[in-house]
Design a protein around this motif. Structure first.
Motif, PDB file in Angstrom:
ATOM      1  N   MET A   1      45.321  49.387 -50.273  1.00 54.11           N
ATOM      2  CA  MET A   1      44.545  49.357 -49.034  1.00 54.11           C
ATOM      3  C   MET A   1      45.015  48.206 -48.141  1.00 54.11           C
ATOM      4  SD  MET A   1      40.527  48.765 -48.432  1.00 54.11           S
ATOM      5  CE  MET A   1      39.997  49.465 -50.005  1.00 54.11           C
ATOM      6  N   ASP A   2      44.932  48.435 -46.839  1.00 54.46           N
ATOM      7  CA  ASP A   2      45.333  47.372 -45.917  1.00 54.46           C
ATOM      8  C   ASP A   2      44.308  46.226 -45.967  1.00 54.46           C
ATOM      9  OD1 ASP A   2      46.365  47.291 -42.429  1.00 54.46           O
ATOM     10  OD2 ASP A   2      45.776  45.687 -43.777  1.00 54.46           O
ATOM     11  N   GLU A   3      44.773  45.109 -46.412  1.00 52.96           N
ATOM     12  CA  GLU A   3      43.897  43.932 -46.570  1.00 52.96           C
ATOM     13  C   GLU A   3      43.166  43.594 -45.280  1.00 52.96           C
ATOM     14  OE1 GLU A   3      43.389  40.892 -48.663  1.00 52.96           O
ATOM     15  OE2 GLU A   3      43.345  42.429 -50.227  1.00 52.96           O
ATOM     16  N   ARG A   4      43.922  43.647 -44.143  1.00 56.70           N
ATOM     17  CA  ARG A   4      43.332  43.216 -42.869  1.00 56.70           C
ATOM     18  C   ARG A   4      42.223  44.166 -42.429  1.00 56.70           C
ATOM     19  NH1 ARG A   4      48.811  43.015 -40.115  1.00 56.70           N
ATOM     20  NH2 ARG A   4      49.002  44.375 -41.892  1.00 56.70           N
ATOM     21  N   ALA A   5      42.454  45.450 -42.640  1.00 57.63           N
ATOM     22  CA  ALA A   5      41.416  46.412 -42.291  1.00 57.63           C
ATOM     23  C   ALA A   5      40.162  46.096 -43.094  1.00 57.63           C
ATOM     24  CB  ALA A   5      41.899  47.814 -42.589  1.00 57.63           C
ATOM     25  N   ASP A   6      40.389  45.726 -44.326  1.00 54.46           N
ATOM     26  CA  ASP A   6      39.275  45.463 -45.224  1.00 54.46           C
ATOM     27  C   ASP A   6      38.465  44.233 -44.824  1.00 54.46           C
ATOM     28  OD1 ASP A   6      38.742  44.607 -48.606  1.00 54.46           O
ATOM     29  OD2 ASP A   6      37.828  46.260 -47.498  1.00 54.46           O
ATOM     30  N   THR A   7      39.095  43.271 -44.148  1.00 56.39           N
ATOM     31  CA  THR A   7      38.370  42.044 -43.823  1.00 56.39           C
ATOM     32  C   THR A   7      37.686  42.125 -42.448  1.00 56.39           C
ATOM     33  OG1 THR A   7      40.403  41.113 -42.929  1.00 56.39           O
ATOM     34  CG2 THR A   7      39.839  40.481 -45.170  1.00 56.39           C
ATOM     35  N   LYS A   8      37.832  43.268 -41.777  1.00 51.60           N
ATOM     36  CA  LYS A   8      37.317  43.381 -40.419  1.00 51.60           C
ATOM     37  C   LYS A   8      35.812  43.117 -40.323  1.00 51.60           C
ATOM     38  CE  LYS A   8      36.938  46.923 -37.613  1.00 51.60           C
ATOM     39  NZ  LYS A   8      36.928  48.291 -37.830  1.00 51.60           N
ATOM     40  N   ASP A   9      35.054  43.706 -41.219  1.00 55.88           N
ATOM     41  CA  ASP A   9      33.599  43.572 -41.116  1.00 55.88           C
ATOM     42  C   ASP A   9      33.060  42.478 -42.021  1.00 55.88           C
ATOM     43  OD1 ASP A   9      33.694  45.800 -39.427  1.00 55.88           O
ATOM     44  OD2 ASP A   9      33.816  47.086 -41.208  1.00 55.88           O
ATOM     45  N   VAL A  10      33.917  41.567 -42.372  1.00 59.24           N
ATOM     46  CA  VAL A  10      33.478  40.523 -43.292  1.00 59.24           C
ATOM     47  C   VAL A  10      32.913  39.343 -42.518  1.00 59.24           C
ATOM     48  CG1 VAL A  10      34.212  38.905 -45.079  1.00 59.24           C
ATOM     49  CG2 VAL A  10      35.181  41.193 -44.994  1.00 59.24           C
ATOM     50  N   GLN A  11      31.745  38.932 -42.952  1.00 57.88           N
ATOM     51  CA  GLN A  11      31.135  37.749 -42.354  1.00 57.88           C
ATOM     52  C   GLN A  11      31.327  36.602 -43.339  1.00 57.88           C
ATOM     53  OE1 GLN A  11      26.945  38.372 -41.905  1.00 57.88           O
ATOM     54  NE2 GLN A  11      26.814  36.697 -40.427  1.00 57.88           N
ATOM     55  N   ILE A  12      31.746  35.439 -42.814  1.00 57.74           N
ATOM     56  CA  ILE A  12      31.931  34.301 -43.721  1.00 57.74           C
ATOM     57  C   ILE A  12      30.852  33.273 -43.437  1.00 57.74           C
ATOM     58  CG2 ILE A  12      33.513  32.454 -44.410  1.00 57.74           C
ATOM     59  CD1 ILE A  12      35.814  34.276 -43.632  1.00 57.74           C
ATOM     60  N   ILE A  13      30.054  32.993 -44.432  1.00 52.88           N
ATOM     61  CA  ILE A  13      28.941  32.059 -44.233  1.00 52.88           C
ATOM     62  C   ILE A  13      29.165  30.819 -45.091  1.00 52.88           C
ATOM     63  CG2 ILE A  13      26.432  31.760 -44.378  1.00 52.88           C
ATOM     64  CD1 ILE A  13      27.086  35.171 -44.427  1.00 52.88           C
ATOM     65  N   LYS A  14      29.093  29.672 -44.444  1.00 55.17           N
ATOM     66  CA  LYS A  14      29.280  28.409 -45.172  1.00 55.17           C
ATOM     67  C   LYS A  14      27.941  27.941 -45.715  1.00 55.17           C
ATOM     68  CE  LYS A  14      32.999  26.680 -42.185  1.00 55.17           C
ATOM     69  NZ  LYS A  14      34.126  26.467 -43.078  1.00 55.17           N
ATOM     70  N   MET A  15      27.961  27.401 -46.906  1.00 56.65           N
ATOM     71  CA  MET A  15      26.728  26.858 -47.494  1.00 56.65           C
ATOM     72  C   MET A  15      27.078  25.985 -48.685  1.00 56.65           C
ATOM     73  SD  MET A  15      25.095  30.055 -49.588  1.00 56.65           S
ATOM     74  CE  MET A  15      25.355  31.380 -48.412  1.00 56.65           C
ATOM     75  N   GLY A  16      26.027  25.406 -49.266  1.00 55.84           N
ATOM     76  CA  GLY A  16      26.220  24.668 -50.502  1.00 55.84           C
ATOM     77  C   GLY A  16      26.069  25.637 -51.666  1.00 55.84           C
ATOM     78  N   ALA A  17      26.795  25.398 -52.729  1.00 50.19           N
ATOM     79  CA  ALA A  17      26.614  26.208 -53.940  1.00 50.19           C
ATOM     80  C   ALA A  17      25.907  25.354 -54.972  1.00 50.19           C
ATOM     81  CB  ALA A  17      27.971  26.642 -54.490  1.00 50.19           C
ATOM     82  N   TRP A  18      24.845  25.865 -55.491  1.00 47.36           N
ATOM     83  CA  TRP A  18      24.169  25.190 -56.602  1.00 47.36           C
ATOM     84  C   TRP A  18      23.562  26.317 -57.414  1.00 47.36           C
ATOM     85  CZ3 TRP A  18      19.567  21.130 -55.957  1.00 47.36           C
ATOM     86  CH2 TRP A  18      19.440  20.397 -57.143  1.00 47.36           C
ATOM     87  N   SER A  19      23.520  26.202 -58.703  1.00 47.62           N
ATOM     88  CA  SER A  19      22.955  27.200 -59.597  1.00 47.62           C
ATOM     89  C   SER A  19      21.912  28.066 -58.886  1.00 47.62           C
ATOM     90  CB  SER A  19      22.297  26.432 -60.732  1.00 47.62           C
ATOM     91  OG  SER A  19      21.717  27.292 -61.631  1.00 47.62           O
ATOM     92  N   GLY A  20      21.715  29.329 -59.256  1.00 49.34           N
ATOM     93  CA  GLY A  20      22.419  30.096 -60.262  1.00 49.34           C
ATOM     94  C   GLY A  20      23.703  30.703 -59.732  1.00 49.34           C
ATOM     95  N   GLY A  21      24.500  31.082 -60.686  1.00 49.23           N
ATOM     96  CA  GLY A  21      25.824  31.595 -60.391  1.00 49.23           C
ATOM     97  C   GLY A  21      26.818  30.676 -61.077  1.00 49.23           C
ATOM     98  N   PRO A  22      27.243  29.608 -60.365  1.00 49.60           N
ATOM     99  CA  PRO A  22      28.135  28.668 -61.051  1.00 49.60           C
ATOM    100  C   PRO A  22      27.389  27.906 -62.140  1.00 49.60           C
ATOM    101  CG  PRO A  22      27.554  27.842 -58.859  1.00 49.60           C
ATOM    102  CD  PRO A  22      27.026  29.239 -58.956  1.00 49.60           C
TER     103      PRO A  22
END
Ligand SMILES: Nc1nc2c(c(=O)[nH]1)N[C@H]1C(S)=C(S)[C@@H](COP(=O)(O)OP(=O)(O)OC[C@H]3O[C@@H](n4cnc5c(=O)[nH]c(N)nc54)[C@H](O)[C@@H]3O)O[C@H]1N2
Ligand SMILES: Nc1nc2c(c(=O)[nH]1)N[C@H]1C(S)=C(S)[C@@H](COP(=O)(O)OP(=O)(O)OC[C@H]3O[C@@H](n4cnc5c(=O)[nH]c(N)nc54)[C@H](O)[C@@H]3O)O[C@H]1N2
Ligand SMILES: [Mo]
Length: 747
Positions: A1-22
């Motif tokens: 798949m074309d990577e660029r097409a795939d990133t078109k509707d991607v929203q990038i949100i900055k935040m802090g990571a703290w449990s849960g997950g990591p």
């Protein structure tokens, strides 16, 4: 798949990571990539002022955690007997109503103190748990099963009674200019004491990176560790001590520094209380004796002490094994005294005093902070019934914890009042935190009502829960983290099935129990109030991602030498936040509690010197719980990218020892102590001493539920060898997780 097409509707949100997950202690800055309501990728945020995009493998695997097929997806109610493994899906409304009704009934019959609120390590959920416990009216908030609350709290307490504050190595973490900050200088010498910062990202800061950054700038390293870790292998001095003899080593180093006149005389004269008494005490720890106790050659101790004292600035960064020493408060006092008598406190490149950014506290560290949030009367009243507060002065006077060891005792005896229920959130005690897990299991399964809030079904939830609630990972919640470096927002950007954040869950129940304490309309409003000192609303903080106190603000660590400027004490006078206003190497606070005001060393409960007979039968020292970069405690065993890197429950054995025992690399062995045994796969490695072995902790096998739904914990859990009840005299510290005696033989 074309990577660029795939990133078109991607929203990038900055935040802090703290449990849960990591799962982690203090978070980092990340970018969460969202597409069609789903997180598709999480990466480090290159614009984060302190981490510049650096993050851990567990953060990179967040999507595998979030969308794992085994994740808890909706509330569950037990269908069969406890431990039978039968569950029914219920709605959140039913879950809340049932929990409210059962807890209310218990409160009316036995008092709110009869429910214990157990958490694990300092994750994001610390704030919500306190909110719920206090709204319900229970003073009994504990780190369930962790003997002596032997993680971080002992270090905090020991520092508070000595210097009135919490300190951390200065790695330029408080200036956005970082290493370019003109006032900053790297430490000339750094002691890494019982800590593996590269693998573990221990205790809040990404200090592994920072230590390496300092090393690149010429910092000399002393590493105090029984194992030859990555950082030990790069040290100028590696002190391979016998586990849990850190107190003797610190006192021995003080002996050398004081007797050779290598301390900072001007600083000592002006700012230290009790120096002569300390000088007298350390005479009991001459290098010969310390060498005999610690197994470190005398010359190495002397060289290291001289290097540390002659380098200025110098810093010390320590880890949890220090808390797990017998009489940990004393050990901590001794190590704190090292940076105090050498005048390395609150100077650039030294150990710097560190408070939450803007003074914000989401997860209160001291009685002072608790009081600021809940009020004096409220905190005082709670302390009257807090488990352990009547017997242990630091439990009564420092931080809100109920003492884990006494909680266990009280569940068993019902004295002085019965325990009837357990709220467990972020704790998988059966696999990880608890010493003597069998005793905990027996005691908790007899209680009337138990709730577990987790991301996954765990051995703990299977064994003892009546209701299990599905918690959210960090991109599923609004929260903040506030330890040390900037105040960071964590934002809810997606929902996964019916999972809810710990804040949401506890907020709803807490409001039902006590609308007065929980007077906000929603979690975001409450967070706005908690971060008020920053002058931002939660929306504003989310928008700008992080906020840093301006230079000159009393929180954070700049400006340095705040004791000279009257920036540390509530009365605005120069000096430290201690009763005498000075650094108390002779602690008047400990003295007022009837404890020894000076540091001393005590052998762990089992050791070659304390129990020589036992040493013949169990001729190896068992250290446990060295951290793995891809696992956080009992988490991540089901995450493919992570498990692949650390697939097996191992035990590290020296090849010579293994040869003597006829054990080959990769063979299954039993580690046996006086109280029980655990099964492990032998990993032969030269990094351990021939008389010591290391078994990582927290092991269970999510892929093998087993007929008893225990996922193999009764085979694998090494805490079956670790006793409860050896907490320090102060109450905090002393859980012997790193130093019990054992033998090893083939399965
Ligand atoms: N990836 C990951 N990171 C984590 C965690 C995790 O599970 N995974 N856990 C988090 C938690 S809650 C904590 S408390 C921290 C702990 O992290 P650290 O504070 O770094 O503690 P450990 O990894 O237990 O041990 C650090 C080093 O101390 C050595 N050691 C063992 N016994 C002794 C002793 O008696 N004296 C001395 N001087 N050294 C000893 C060990 O060999 C090890 O190399 O890590 C946190 N970070
Ligand atoms: N033998 C040995 N044992 C040790 C140690 C050791 O060195 N040796 N170290 C000890 C130390 S220092 C500590 S601090 C304890 C830690 O022990 P704990 O912090 O209790 O760690 P876990 O047992 O992994 O339990 C955490 C549980 O919380 C869940 N969880 C993770 N994030 C969230 C979240 O955001 N919300 C909710 N509701 N749940 C979540 C996880 O899925 C997991 O089941 O372990 C201790 N155990
Ligand atoms: Mo911990």
């Amino acid at each position: 798949m074309d990577e660029r097409a795939d990133t078109k509707d991607v929203q990038i949100i900055k935040m802090g990571a703290w449990s849960g997950g990591p799962g982690c202690h203090g978070g980092c800055g990340v970018e969460v990539h969202v597409k069609d309501g789903r997180v598709i990728k999480v990466e480090g945020d290159p614009d984060h002022p302190f981490l510049q995009g650096r993050t851990c493998p567990r953060v990179l695997a967040t999507t595998q955690v979030m969308y794992h097929p085994d994740r808890l997806k909706y509330p569950l109610k037990r269908a069969g007997e406890r431990g039978e493994g039968k569950w029914t899906r219920i709605s959140w409304a039913e879950a809340y109503d049932t929990i409210y009704a059962r807890m209310k009934e218990i409160k009316e019959k036995y008092g709110p103190e009869s429910i214990v609120f157990g958490q694990g390590t300092g994750r994001d959920a610390g704030g919500p748990i306190l909110l719920l416990a206090y709204a319900y009216g229970s003073p009994n908030w504990t780190l369930l099963g962790l003997s002596g609350i032997s993680c971080f709290t002992p270090r905090l307490a020991g520092m508070y009674v000595t210097e009135g504050d919490f300190t951390f190595m200065d790695a330029a973490q408080f200036s956005p200019l970082r290493y370019e900050e003109p006032e900053w200088t790297p430490p000339k010498c750094l002691i890494v004491w019982g800590r593996e910062p590269v693998g573990g990202c221990s205790d809040h800061y990404a200090t592994g990176h920072w230590m390496v950054d300092c090393m690149k700038r010429g910092t000399k390293l002393i590493v105090v560790d029984p194992r030859c870790t990555w950082i030990a292998s790069r040290a100028d001095h590696w002190l391979q001590l016998r586990p849990a003899t850190d107190g003797a080593l610190a006192l021995g180093m003080l002996h050398i520094i004081i007797n050779e006149g290598l301390y900072d005389k001007t600083f000592v004269e002006k700012w230290i209380y009790g120096f002569e008494e300390l000088k007298k005490r350390v005479q009991e720890y001459p290098p010969d004796r310390v060498s005999y106790i610690t197994w470190i050659p005398k010359e190495k101790i002397i060289d290291a002490a001289r290097l540390y004292a002659k380098s200025k600035p110098a810093a010390i960064q320590w880890g949890v094994p220090v808390d797990m020493n017998a009489e940990a408060t004393s050990v901590i006092q001794a190590i704190t005294s090292l940076w105090c008598v050498t005048g390395n406190l609150d100077i650039p490149g030294g150990n710097v005093i560190c408070r939450g950014p803007f003074g914000v506290s989401i997860y209160p560290y001291s009685t002072e902070e608790l009081t600021a949030i809940y009020g004096k009367d409220f905190v005082q009243k709670l302390s009257e019934k807090r488990i352990g507060a009547d017997r242990y002065p630091l439990v009564k006077n420092f931080r809100g914890w109920a003492l884990s060891d006494v909680v266990l005792e009280q569940m068993e005896t019902g004295k002085p009042y019965p325990i009837k229920g357990m709220w467990i959130q972020t704790n998988n005690f059966l696999a990880c935190a608890a010493g003597e897990p069998r005793r905990h299991f027996e005691a908790i399964r007899k209680l009337d009502f138990n709730v577990v809030v987790d991301l996954f079904m765990t051995p703990t939830a299977q064994a003892i829960a009546d209701i299990v609630l599905p918690a959210g990972t960090f991109p599923e919640k609004d929260s903040v983290f506030s330890t040390g470096i900037p105040l960071n927002a964590i934002q809810k950007v997606v929902e996964v099935e019916e999972c809810k954040s710990d804040w949401e869950i506890n907020f709803e129940l807490a409001r039902r129990f006590n609308p007065e304490i929980v007077h906000w309309n929603n979690v975001r409003e409450m967070l706005t109030e908690r971060i008020r000192p920053s002058g931002l609303t939660f929306d504003e903080l989310s928008e700008q991602v992080w906020a840093l106190p301006p230079k000159g603000h009393p929180s954070g660590s700049a400006p340095y030498r705040r004791y000279e400027k009257g920036l540390l004490r509530p009365d605005g006078k120069p000096g430290f936040r201690t009763p005498t206003g000075k650094i108390e190497v002779y602690s008047t606070t400990l003295e007022s509690y009837g404890l020894d005001p000076l540091p001393y060393f005590e052998e762990p409960p089992e050791s070659p010197l304390r129990t020589p007979e036992l040493w013949k039968e169990f001729p190896l020292i068992l250290m446990t719980g060295r951290r793995s970069p891809v696992l956080f405690h009992s988490e991540h065993r089901q995450i493919p990218w992570l498990r692949e890197i650390d697939p097996d429950p191992i035990v590290e054995i020296h090849p010579e020892t293994a040869r003597r025992l006829g054990i080959e690399d990769g063979e299954w062995v039993w580690i046996e102590g006086r109280r029980g045994r655990a099964k492990r796969k032998a990993k032969l490695t030269l990094i351990v001493h021939p008389r010591m072995v290391m078994a990582p902790h927290g092991w269970w096998l999510p892929e093998k539920e087993g007929e008893d739904h225990s996922y193999g914990v009764w085979d694998l859990n090494v805490n079956q060898l670790i006793p409860m009840g050896y907490q320090s005299k102060s109450g905090f510290g002393g859980g012997p997780y790193k130093c019990m005696l054992c033998k090893i033989y083939k399965v």
